[in-house]
Motif scaffolding. Structure first.
Motif, PDB file in Angstrom:
ATOM      1  N   LEU A 192       0.716  -1.329   0.039  1.00  0.00           N
ATOM      2  CA  LEU A 192       0.075  -0.058  -0.062  1.00  0.00           C
ATOM      3  C   LEU A 192       0.867   1.205  -0.028  1.00  0.00           C
ATOM      4  CD1 LEU A 192      -2.759  -1.031   2.371  1.00  0.00           C
ATOM      5  CD2 LEU A 192      -3.032  -0.473  -0.050  1.00  0.00           C
ATOM      6  N   THR A 193       1.936   1.298   0.761  1.00  0.00           N
ATOM      7  CA  THR A 193       2.740   2.367   0.811  1.00  0.00           C
ATOM      8  C   THR A 193       3.567   2.493  -0.744  1.00  0.00           C
ATOM      9  OG1 THR A 193       3.243   2.103   3.206  1.00  0.00           O
ATOM     10  CG2 THR A 193       4.825   3.422   2.043  1.00  0.00           C
ATOM     11  N   ALA A 194       3.914   1.494  -1.035  1.00  0.00           N
ATOM     12  CA  ALA A 194       4.687   1.460  -2.435  1.00  0.00           C
ATOM     13  C   ALA A 194       3.757   1.996  -3.607  1.00  0.00           C
ATOM     14  CB  ALA A 194       5.329   0.105  -2.894  1.00  0.00           C
ATOM     15  N   ALA A 195       2.554   1.703  -3.614  1.00  0.00           N
ATOM     16  CA  ALA A 195       1.538   2.246  -4.373  1.00  0.00           C
ATOM     17  C   ALA A 195       0.851   3.474  -4.277  1.00  0.00           C
ATOM     18  CB  ALA A 195       0.461   1.270  -4.512  1.00  0.00           C
ATOM     19  N   HIS A 196       0.888   3.768  -3.005  1.00  0.00           N
ATOM     20  CA  HIS A 196      -0.054   5.161  -2.725  1.00  0.00           C
ATOM     21  C   HIS A 196       0.847   6.274  -1.805  1.00  0.00           C
ATOM     22  CE1 HIS A 196      -3.682   3.281  -4.295  1.00  0.00           C
ATOM     23  NE2 HIS A 196      -3.534   2.086  -3.518  1.00  0.00           N
ATOM     24  N   GLY A 197       2.272   5.940  -1.609  1.00  0.00           N
ATOM     25  CA  GLY A 197       2.565   6.770  -0.874  1.00  0.00           C
ATOM     26  C   GLY A 197       2.819   6.690   0.586  1.00  0.00           C
ATOM     27  N   GLU A 198       3.638   7.255   1.478  1.00  0.00           N
ATOM     28  CA  GLU A 198       3.670   7.190   2.955  1.00  0.00           C
ATOM     29  C   GLU A 198       2.387   8.021   3.281  1.00  0.00           C
ATOM     30  OE1 GLU A 198       5.219   6.156   5.319  1.00  0.00           O
ATOM     31  OE2 GLU A 198       6.940   5.058   4.278  1.00  0.00           O
ATOM     32  N   SER A 199       1.745   8.921   2.898  1.00  0.00           N
ATOM     33  CA  SER A 199       0.698   9.463   3.067  1.00  0.00           C
ATOM     34  C   SER A 199      -0.627   8.675   3.065  1.00  0.00           C
ATOM     35  CB  SER A 199       0.331  10.742   2.219  1.00  0.00           C
ATOM     36  OG  SER A 199       0.241  10.234   0.967  1.00  0.00           O
ATOM     37  N   VAL A 200      -0.432   7.473   2.555  1.00  0.00           N
ATOM     38  CA  VAL A 200      -1.857   6.680   2.746  1.00  0.00           C
ATOM     39  C   VAL A 200      -2.263   6.358   3.920  1.00  0.00           C
ATOM     40  CG1 VAL A 200      -0.557   4.404   2.473  1.00  0.00           C
ATOM     41  CG2 VAL A 200      -2.882   4.622   1.641  1.00  0.00           C
ATOM     42  N   GLY A 222      -8.446  -8.280 -10.955  1.00  0.00           N
ATOM     43  CA  GLY A 222      -7.905  -8.479 -12.118  1.00  0.00           C
ATOM     44  C   GLY A 222      -6.604  -7.462 -12.335  1.00  0.00           C
ATOM     45  N   ALA A 223      -6.012  -7.634 -13.538  1.00  0.00           N
ATOM     46  CA  ALA A 223      -4.879  -6.895 -13.955  1.00  0.00           C
ATOM     47  C   ALA A 223      -5.605  -5.453 -14.401  1.00  0.00           C
ATOM     48  CB  ALA A 223      -4.438  -7.325 -15.531  1.00  0.00           C
ATOM     49  N   ASP A 224      -6.701  -5.383 -14.801  1.00  0.00           N
ATOM     50  CA  ASP A 224      -7.149  -3.956 -14.848  1.00  0.00           C
ATOM     51  C   ASP A 224      -7.839  -3.225 -13.580  1.00  0.00           C
ATOM     52  OD1 ASP A 224      -9.508  -5.500 -14.411  1.00  0.00           O
ATOM     53  OD2 ASP A 224     -10.710  -4.929 -16.230  1.00  0.00           O
ATOM     54  N   GLY A 225      -7.617  -3.906 -12.361  1.00  0.00           N
ATOM     55  CA  GLY A 225      -8.024  -3.303 -11.394  1.00  0.00           C
ATOM     56  C   GLY A 225      -9.663  -3.675 -10.920  1.00  0.00           C
ATOM     57  N   GLU A 226     -10.310  -4.356 -11.770  1.00  0.00           N
ATOM     58  CA  GLU A 226     -11.666  -4.570 -11.384  1.00  0.00           C
ATOM     59  C   GLU A 226     -11.798  -6.024 -10.921  1.00  0.00           C
ATOM     60  OE1 GLU A 226     -14.254  -2.492 -11.739  1.00  0.00           O
ATOM     61  OE2 GLU A 226     -12.413  -0.957 -12.290  1.00  0.00           O
ATOM     62  N   TRP A 227     -12.989  -6.516 -10.385  1.00  0.00           N
ATOM     63  CA  TRP A 227     -13.110  -7.670  -9.722  1.00  0.00           C
ATOM     64  C   TRP A 227     -13.270  -8.947 -10.781  1.00  0.00           C
ATOM     65  CZ3 TRP A 227     -12.316  -9.237  -5.128  1.00  0.00           C
ATOM     66  CH2 TRP A 227     -12.668 -10.597  -4.627  1.00  0.00           C
ATOM     67  N   GLU A 228     -12.257  -9.918 -10.796  1.00  0.00           N
ATOM     68  CA  GLU A 228     -12.235 -10.806 -11.777  1.00  0.00           C
ATOM     69  C   GLU A 228     -12.955 -12.254 -11.250  1.00  0.00           C
ATOM     70  OE1 GLU A 228      -9.434 -12.946 -15.007  1.00  0.00           O
ATOM     71  OE2 GLU A 228      -8.815 -11.348 -13.674  1.00  0.00           O
ATOM     72  N   HIS A 268       1.013  -5.566  -5.763  1.00  0.00           N
ATOM     73  CA  HIS A 268       0.930  -3.893  -6.330  1.00  0.00           C
ATOM     74  C   HIS A 268      -0.550  -3.764  -7.338  1.00  0.00           C
ATOM     75  CE1 HIS A 268       1.980  -0.081  -8.186  1.00  0.00           C
ATOM     76  NE2 HIS A 268       1.719  -0.514  -9.135  1.00  0.00           N
ATOM     77  N   ARG A 269      -0.800  -5.091  -7.840  1.00  0.00           N
ATOM     78  CA  ARG A 269      -2.048  -5.112  -8.299  1.00  0.00           C
ATOM     79  C   ARG A 269      -3.326  -5.034  -7.619  1.00  0.00           C
ATOM     80  NH1 ARG A 269      -3.131 -10.404 -12.008  1.00  0.00           N
ATOM     81  NH2 ARG A 269      -4.579 -11.311 -10.098  1.00  0.00           N
ATOM     82  N   VAL A 270      -3.051  -5.494  -6.332  1.00  0.00           N
ATOM     83  CA  VAL A 270      -4.230  -5.742  -5.252  1.00  0.00           C
ATOM     84  C   VAL A 270      -4.339  -4.152  -4.847  1.00  0.00           C
ATOM     85  CG1 VAL A 270      -5.069  -6.419  -3.103  1.00  0.00           C
ATOM     86  CG2 VAL A 270      -4.216  -8.138  -4.736  1.00  0.00           C
ATOM     87  N   ALA A 271      -3.084  -3.500  -4.460  1.00  0.00           N
ATOM     88  CA  ALA A 271      -3.245  -2.214  -3.863  1.00  0.00           C
ATOM     89  C   ALA A 271      -3.863  -1.195  -4.733  1.00  0.00           C
ATOM     90  CB  ALA A 271      -1.719  -1.992  -3.508  1.00  0.00           C
ATOM     91  N   GLN A 272      -3.680  -1.294  -6.044  1.00  0.00           N
ATOM     92  CA  GLN A 272      -4.234  -0.400  -6.995  1.00  0.00           C
ATOM     93  C   GLN A 272      -5.664  -0.787  -7.411  1.00  0.00           C
ATOM     94  OE1 GLN A 272      -2.864   2.296  -7.882  1.00  0.00           O
ATOM     95  NE2 GLN A 272      -0.646   2.138  -7.936  1.00  0.00           N
ATOM     96  N   SER A 273      -6.248  -1.791  -6.913  1.00  0.00           N
ATOM     97  CA  SER A 273      -7.483  -2.249  -7.237  1.00  0.00           C
ATOM     98  C   SER A 273      -8.706  -1.504  -6.845  1.00  0.00           C
ATOM     99  CB  SER A 273      -7.862  -3.834  -7.053  1.00  0.00           C
ATOM    100  OG  SER A 273      -7.820  -3.826  -5.563  1.00  0.00           O
ATOM    101  N   ARG A 274      -9.751  -1.633  -7.443  1.00  0.00           N
ATOM    102  CA  ARG A 274     -11.211  -0.948  -7.013  1.00  0.00           C
ATOM    103  C   ARG A 274     -11.334  -1.214  -5.589  1.00  0.00           C
ATOM    104  NH1 ARG A 274     -15.620   1.384  -9.269  1.00  0.00           N
ATOM    105  NH2 ARG A 274     -14.898   0.890 -11.402  1.00  0.00           N
ATOM    106  N   LEU A 275     -11.332  -2.609  -5.150  1.00  0.00           N
ATOM    107  CA  LEU A 275     -11.284  -3.338  -4.021  1.00  0.00           C
ATOM    108  C   LEU A 275     -10.749  -2.372  -2.777  1.00  0.00           C
ATOM    109  CD1 LEU A 275     -12.578  -5.645  -2.101  1.00  0.00           C
ATOM    110  CD2 LEU A 275     -10.121  -6.602  -2.478  1.00  0.00           C
ATOM    111  N   VAL A 276      -9.572  -2.099  -3.214  1.00  0.00           N
ATOM    112  CA  VAL A 276      -8.833  -1.113  -2.178  1.00  0.00           C
ATOM    113  C   VAL A 276      -9.082   0.350  -2.278  1.00  0.00           C
ATOM    114  CG1 VAL A 276      -6.465  -0.487  -1.370  1.00  0.00           C
ATOM    115  CG2 VAL A 276      -7.100  -3.079  -1.748  1.00  0.00           C
ATOM    116  N   ARG A 277      -8.893   0.667  -3.524  1.00  0.00           N
ATOM    117  CA  ARG A 277      -9.208   2.154  -3.855  1.00  0.00           C
ATOM    118  C   ARG A 277     -10.411   2.847  -3.355  1.00  0.00           C
ATOM    119  NH1 ARG A 277      -9.938   3.172  -8.891  1.00  0.00           N
ATOM    120  NH2 ARG A 277      -9.551   1.276  -9.651  1.00  0.00           N
ATOM    121  N   GLU A 278     -11.615   2.041  -3.342  1.00  0.00           N
ATOM    122  CA  GLU A 278     -12.616   2.530  -2.766  1.00  0.00           C
ATOM    123  C   GLU A 278     -12.472   3.039  -1.514  1.00  0.00           C
ATOM    124  OE1 GLU A 278     -15.514  -0.274  -3.721  1.00  0.00           O
ATOM    125  OE2 GLU A 278     -15.136  -1.427  -1.997  1.00  0.00           O
TER     126      GLU A 278
END
Length: 284
Positions: A182-190, A246-252, A270-280
């Motif tokens: 999560l830190t790698a994908a979104h930075g320390e401020s996450v 999935g690879a596009d960040g959406e639920w597969e 990294h894929r999970v951290a950038q996914s809709r599941l997490v970003r929401e």
């Protein structure tokens, strides 16, 4: 009204052949989950009866055969799943009795007893074609591990509760891994975002299931091939589907083979951290 019915019809022929290989087993489970997820369709007329029928063989419920004779155990898949009461494995995959060999424990942690049970399924039950790990969103055991990670002083309160401590300890590695991705994908401020805790929980849920599945690949390496494989997935409690980001960040939807290398885990995390599941959860 909704009805889920197990049906045995003694007048109708019933083909109860199991899948020939792991791919066919995954397909059967995918079909069953698709049917279960669609069953509670909100777009129906009020008062309509919606019925989902799971056909049951006489043999698998002990009706046929000699009087008093128990049916032979013949599951086609063996699951490591969470003990959470909201995740009834046979139901969400649309399977009947004797189809699934299910080991359930809080947090679907892979302890020695669980591994021994799965080893029994592989070595003694020749019908098993798939070993699968099933996590689920909003897992309470994972939540406890995340809270202990975020507030280490709270972990001291578990000192007298050794069983709970054992489960939380088993979940610390994927929790730490989830925090790093999560830190790698979104930075320390996450870490300052209001939804960080929940994002960390859901990321940990997925990585924990992946790590357990990868461990099964290592332990059962000599037995694996086309006829027996390892897969994993996460049950989304809100939408009733089993899948992964999935690879596009959406639920597969489906069950998938786990990453087994450090590079594979890094890319998957990294894929999970950038996914809709997490970003929401991280969105303002």
């Amino acid at each position: 009204m909704y009805e889920i019915v197990w049906q045995y019809d003694e007048t109708a022929p019933f083909a109860d052949d199991g899948p020939a290989d792991a791919a066919a087993a995954r397909h059967m489970l995918r079909q069953g989950n698709d049917a279960f997820a669609r069953f509670f369709d909100p777009h129906r007329a009020p008062g309509d009866l919606t019925r989902h029928i799971v056909r049951v063989s006489a043999q698998d419920v002990g009706i046929s055969g000699k009087p008093g004779e128990a049916p032979t155990q013949e599951p086609f898949a063996a699951f490591l799943s969470c003990a959470d009461a909201r995740v009834p494995v046979e139901l969400i995959f649309g399977q009947q009795a004797n189809d699934l060999f299910v080991v359930r424990v809080a947090g679907n942690v892979l302890g020695d007893e669980c591994l021994g049970s799965l080893n029994y399924a592989v070595e003694q039950l020749g019908t098993v074609r798939l070993l699968a790990v099933l996590g689920h969103t909003g897992c309470g055991a994972v939540s406890a591990a995340v809270d202990a990670y975020l507030t280490p002083t709270g972990y001291l309160g578990m000192a007298a509760n050794r069983p709970l401590q054992a489960i939380v300890n088993s979940l610390m590695a994927p929790t730490r891994g989830a925090a790093l991705v999560l830190t790698a994908a979104h930075g320390e401020s996450v870490k300052t975002l209001p939804g960080y805790r929940q994002a960390l929980i859901e990321t940990t849920v997925v990585l924990n299931a992946a790590l357990s599945a990868a461990t099964l690949v290592h332990n059962f390496h000599d037995a694996l091939g086309e006829r027996l494989q390892v897969s994993f997935g996460v049950y989304d409690l809100r939408h009733r589907t089993v899948g992964l980001p999935g690879a596009d960040g959406e639920w597969e939807v489906g069950l998938f083979q786990p990453p087994t290398s450090q590079e594979g885990f890094s890319a998957f995390g990294h894929r999970v951290a950038q996914s809709r599941l997490v970003r929401e959860w991280l969105a303002p």
